[in-house]
Design a protein around this motif. Sequence first.
Motif: not given
Lengths: 101, 458
Positions: B404-410
């Motif tokens: 979810v954090r990696r998604f958020a970074a996009e």
Amino acid sequence: MRLIDIAHAKSGDKGDSVNIGLIARDRSHYALLEREVTADRVAEHFAGICLGEVRRYELPNLGALNFVLESALGGGGTASLRVDAQGKAMGEALLLMEIDA
Amino acid sequence: MRRDELKTVRVANGQAFWGDSPSAPVAQVRGGDIEYLTLDYLAEITMSVLRKQYERDATAGYAKDFVGLMSEIMRECIERNIKVVANAGGINPEACARALLEVAEEQGIRGLRVGVITGDDIMGQLDDLLGGGVSLQNMETGEQFDTVRDRIASANAYLGAEPIARALAEGANVVITGRCTDPGLVLGPLMHEFGWQWDDWDLLSAGTIAGHIIECGAQASGGNFQGGWEKMPDLAHVGYPIIEARANGTFIVTKHSGTGGAVTTATVTEQLLYEIGDPTAYLSPDVTADFTSIRLREVGEDRVEVSGAQGSSPTDSLKVSMAYPDGFRGSGMITWAWPDAIAKAELADSILRTRLDELGLSFRQIRTDLVGYNSVHGRLTPPASDPSEVVLRVSVWADDDRTVRRFAAEIAPLVMGPPGFTGLLAGGRIQPSRVMAYWPALIPKSAVHPQVTIRERA
């Protein structure tokens, strides 16, 4: 005519199901609701939104019908990613349905 | 006519959920005469949150807001003999009772008798139940319990009205429960006041229906009213609903005079239909109520009479509500402005989807909505030509918070896609939130033994 002209509604969730109470604004319209707003019509109206079975229950004493729509909330409860995760506005969506008067 | 038949008992609801108006219960106490105030604090997953608090601090695990409220109204309630029934006990009703007794001591209030109801917490009984052949399978989906057994964070049976009536009979003026049915908070007082027996099915049905009508607070008295909201008077001061019950099971739904909102057959009917399944068989631990048996009649301004309730015996099962952690979720939201707001948001979404695909992230679900356009009604939305703005909302649910954090970074980089963005709506980097999922199951009623203990100042 649209249902919103003769009825009001209330909806809420139970797990991944939503129930919609559909209430005649004037008791004299209940027979029309009973005749026109079948479980099949409601399933067709919510095609692609409700992925499961639609069941209808009659409450002539309240001039109302109750619909239970299964698999309609994208998983339901806290997991649902829907904006309307609890189906609170689905009653209003039902009121958009056109019926023959 | 016997005196009993003339007796009226007024039960008011002052809280429909944890986070409901803090002034509503105060208004119910001060706005007129009532005998009982009922308060509901527990949503389906609240127990797991409270259990976590309890594990960190053995004096926590209940609805602290309730204690704050009681410090405001306790003296008046005891002086006027208004009894309070609340499911504020959460996972730790005894600690909640101790907190109330401390309030009484601090304020020099005499005569507080707290009825504490326990026995709903079955966390420690799960293995015994499984060993005894109870499947605990998900009663809505049919899934097997072993898929979640190791993750269960709370498990509580829905108790009925009987222990509440028992606590009142033992002299409690405040009753604290853990998990119990919402209508039970109303039926318990009525069973106690009128001496209704466990097999008076029609009367228990009447009390259960009364409880269902007021359990959602202002929803019975003009709040969230679909059938004429635009004419509903003074919702800023909406009056919460009150039941005036008689021994024969007939009751009136009303609210204090001078308050906003309205009680009409239409407002009551909407609430009757809220969150129900088969109306001929509304299930509770106390009775199976038949909503098709009742008649509604307006008998005055803001007064609706409900009569004719019929009921039959309850099932042999109790519903259990369990909670377990089930992955993480997050949502990103960016607003795009006219012209062509929809096309811009759709382009941004397609850029995001391409990048997420190339990152190889695995989601349980990913969903795109255009808020302000069709996020609620989907394909039933009436066509809009060129809305002045839309919010792109992309939400994901994944097994772990890292995804979810990696998604958020996009999300933030999308502002270098189409023009007309206005920044991140929620502000800052999206934080993953843990999903606590809900697991409903049935257990035999015989496995649960509700206990009533009276606590008062030593």
